[in-house]
Design a protein around this motif. Sequence first.
Motif, PDB file in Angstrom:
ATOM      1  N   GLY A   1       0.817  -1.204   0.000  1.00  0.00           N
ATOM      2  CA  GLY A   1       0.000   0.000   0.000  1.00  0.00           C
ATOM      3  C   GLY A   1       0.853   1.256   0.000  1.00  0.00           C
ATOM      4  N   MET A   2       1.935   1.256   0.760  1.00  0.00           N
ATOM      5  CA  MET A   2       2.843   2.394   0.769  1.00  0.00           C
ATOM      6  C   MET A   2       3.503   2.589  -0.580  1.00  0.00           C
ATOM      7  SD  MET A   2       4.613   1.837   4.515  1.00  0.00           S
ATOM      8  CE  MET A   2       5.804   3.139   4.210  1.00  0.00           C
ATOM      9  N   ALA A   3       3.843   1.491  -1.255  1.00  0.00           N
ATOM     10  CA  ALA A   3       4.461   1.601  -2.574  1.00  0.00           C
ATOM     11  C   ALA A   3       3.513   2.265  -3.563  1.00  0.00           C
ATOM     12  CB  ALA A   3       4.873   0.217  -3.069  1.00  0.00           C
ATOM     13  N   ARG A   4       2.239   1.908  -3.480  1.00  0.00           N
ATOM     14  CA  ARG A   4       1.276   2.557  -4.370  1.00  0.00           C
ATOM     15  C   ARG A   4       1.097   4.024  -4.014  1.00  0.00           C
ATOM     16  NH1 ARG A   4      -5.242   1.751  -5.335  1.00  0.00           N
ATOM     17  NH2 ARG A   4      -5.305   3.126  -7.149  1.00  0.00           N
ATOM     18  N   ALA A   5       1.054   4.323  -2.730  1.00  0.00           N
ATOM     19  CA  ALA A   5       0.892   5.714  -2.301  1.00  0.00           C
ATOM     20  C   ALA A   5       2.086   6.554  -2.724  1.00  0.00           C
ATOM     21  CB  ALA A   5       0.711   5.771  -0.784  1.00  0.00           C
TER      22      ALA A   5
END
Length: 309
Positions: free
Chosen positions: A229-233
């Motif tokens: 999720g952090m990578a997408r954000a």
Amino acid sequence: MAKASVSPSAEERLILTKKNRRWDEVRGRSLVTICAVIMIAATIAVTVFLAQKGLQSFTVNNINPIAYLTSTNWNPTGGENASFGIFPFIFGSLAVTFLSALIAAPLGIGAAIFMSEIAPKFGKKVLQPVIELLVGIPSVVYGFIGLVVLVPLLRDHFPGIGFSLFAGVIVLTVMILPTVTTIATDAMRSLPNSLRQGSLALGATRWQTIRKVLIPAALPSLLTAIVLGMARAFGEALAVQMVIGNTRDIPGSIFDTAGTLTTIVTLNIGHTTYGSIENNTLWSMGLILLIISFVFIFIVRYLSGRRKI
């Protein structure tokens, strides 16, 4: 008189079947190998191209890499007084990423626990399709809703002008929540029932089983969900660009405007001349984004290697 057709013997059919299977195996292996080679070649090509373009700021334009990463003054159109400091954008990218993950992680893991342990039938029939629907919504839709709904709401009830780091955090939280929830749900459902049955047999309550047995067992997978999720954000550009304000300063509070690496690149890359110093510095931002994305991938691989169940 027509000659009667002679059917092949059992031995001939067996030989023919073996040849067909061998040929099918060769074709399948060749197809899979070609696909793998294409993927590897594409990844290497993108990495090499971006590294070549991103390093030109330091090798051709002689920009100090330490000053480039740590300076807070970004003024690429200043002529002789031009300065190229991207620390405010690095700070903005990391701040919006970690803050959105800080909100999305408990919400996503809580929803996953509810769908897998508390109300699995309701979660599978109702909540999971709703979450999967959120995944398919385009980024521009999230950004537009944030622009017309969230920004005026923040302007009326909180300090600042509405465009802020907080607006970007809220939009990104909603965007990465389906990713965290889906992966966390799969992780909880993949746990063997023997863990639940053994804990309950020892007298533990359902909540004690979830908190002290299931969550620790699925912790590497849950952490993987958060990192993805952090990578997408971190790589999101359009939705954040519409609500964050896109300024060059480090925000003094969460309600101040900010900028990120992705938003600055998308805003400025179309207004620069290919090969100019400003264009090269934007390519260097892209290289930094790629490096940090690789860091996220390595973290995911490390967490995946720690899975014991």
